[in-house]
Write an enzyme that holds these catalytic residues in place. Structure first.
Site, short mmCIF file in Angstrom:
data_model
loop_
_atom_site.label_atom_id
_atom_site.label_comp_id
_atom_site.label_asym_id
_atom_site.label_seq_id
_atom_site.Cartn_x
_atom_site.Cartn_y
_atom_site.Cartn_z
N LYS A 94 65.82 19.96 50.40
CA LYS A 94 67.17 19.84 49.93
C LYS A 94 67.91 20.37 51.04
O LYS A 94 69.19 19.67 51.28
CB LYS A 94 67.24 21.14 49.13
CG LYS A 94 66.47 20.89 47.61
CD LYS A 94 67.00 20.04 47.10
CE LYS A 94 66.61 19.68 45.61
NZ LYS A 94 66.92 18.57 44.66
N TYR A 134 60.53 22.35 49.40
CA TYR A 134 61.57 22.34 48.65
C TYR A 134 62.75 22.67 49.38
O TYR A 134 63.82 21.88 49.48
CB TYR A 134 61.72 23.12 47.33
CG TYR A 134 62.77 22.95 46.35
CD1 TYR A 134 62.48 21.83 45.58
CD2 TYR A 134 63.57 23.78 46.09
CE1 TYR A 134 63.46 21.53 44.59
CE2 TYR A 134 64.70 23.42 45.26
CZ TYR A 134 64.61 22.52 44.33
OH TYR A 134 65.18 22.12 43.27
#
Length: 243
Positions: A158, A154
């Site tokens: 991002k 993640y």
């Protein structure tokens, strides 16, 4: 007429953004993947308040499906264009890296990073012609700014989204298209309901989790005419947790 497309808008931050933009008078397109009932509820709430909302289901991680969905929308709206894009769709598959599966890595990267690429590439051609303006807001995360343990996938997705934001902003600025990212911290949504909130709130100087409506208000400003000179920025919204 200029529309706003919000990906992953059936719940949480995406839902709040759709409601906010619609309340400001912008017709919105609600993208979702599986939860048709929740997406329809968002559209019904918007129309009940006098706004305009449409549903557009597709998987942002699949290029052919994305192209087909946008083809359908454009064929049905020959005099309209999507001038506001909020890349909000994203998933979490948390795990420590030495136990992380290929699927946990690739599914997160595909939805967040590849999804951004497929849909943004397609819509730029409608934002960039002269006499039009474009606004792109990418929903990043605190995890992409500082990294969080158990979220290597993640955080990587991002962080890549932030890098792409900065590069793309320079490419399209001459055509009156702005590209910015926001990096929410702990926000009260379905994605954070399984977290130990009482413990995490102690880490936040503001002493609480943020509200989706607070994130939506920031997006509303970034897509407004007043924010036309702001581009390539990453704006943290985290209650002072990380600056």
């Amino acid at each position: 007429m200029k529309y706003a497309l919000i990906t992953g808008a059936s719940r949480g931050i995406g839902k709040a953004i759709a409601l906010h933009l619609a309340a400001k008078g912008t017709p919105v397109i609600i993208n979702y993947l599986k939860n048709a009932e929740a997406a329809q509820a968002v559209a019904d709430e918007i129309t009940a308040q006098g706004g305009t909302a449409e549903l557009l289901p597709f998987d942002t991680s699949k290029p052919q499906e994305t192209e087909a969905a946008l083809d359908r929308w454009e064929d049905a709206h020959p005099d309209d264009y999507i001038g506001v894009l909020v890349n909000n769709a994203g998933i979490r598959r948390d795990n420590v890296m030495f136990m992380m599966s290929d699927e946990e890595w690739h599914s997160v990267m595909d939805t967040t990073m590849n999804g951004f690429f497929y849909i943004t590439r397609r819509l730029l051609k409608h934002m960039m012609p002269r006499k039009r303006t474009g606004r792109i807001v990418n929903v990043a995360s605190l995890s992409g700014v500082k990294g969080l343990p158990g979220q290597a996938n993640y955080s990587a997705a991002k962080a890549a989204l932030i890098g792409a934001t900065k590069a793309l902003a320079q490419e399209v600025a001459p055509r009156d298209v702005t590209v910015n990212a926001i990096a929410p911290g702990f926000i009260e949504t379905d994605m954070t309901k399984d977290l130990p909130q009482d413990e995490l709130k102690k880490l936040v100087p503001a002493g609480r989790f943020g509200k989706p409506e607070e994130v939506a208000a920031l997006v509303g400003f970034l897509v407004s005419d007043e924010a036309a000179y702001i581009t390539g920025e990453v704006i943290n919204i985290n209650g002072g947790l990380y600056t």
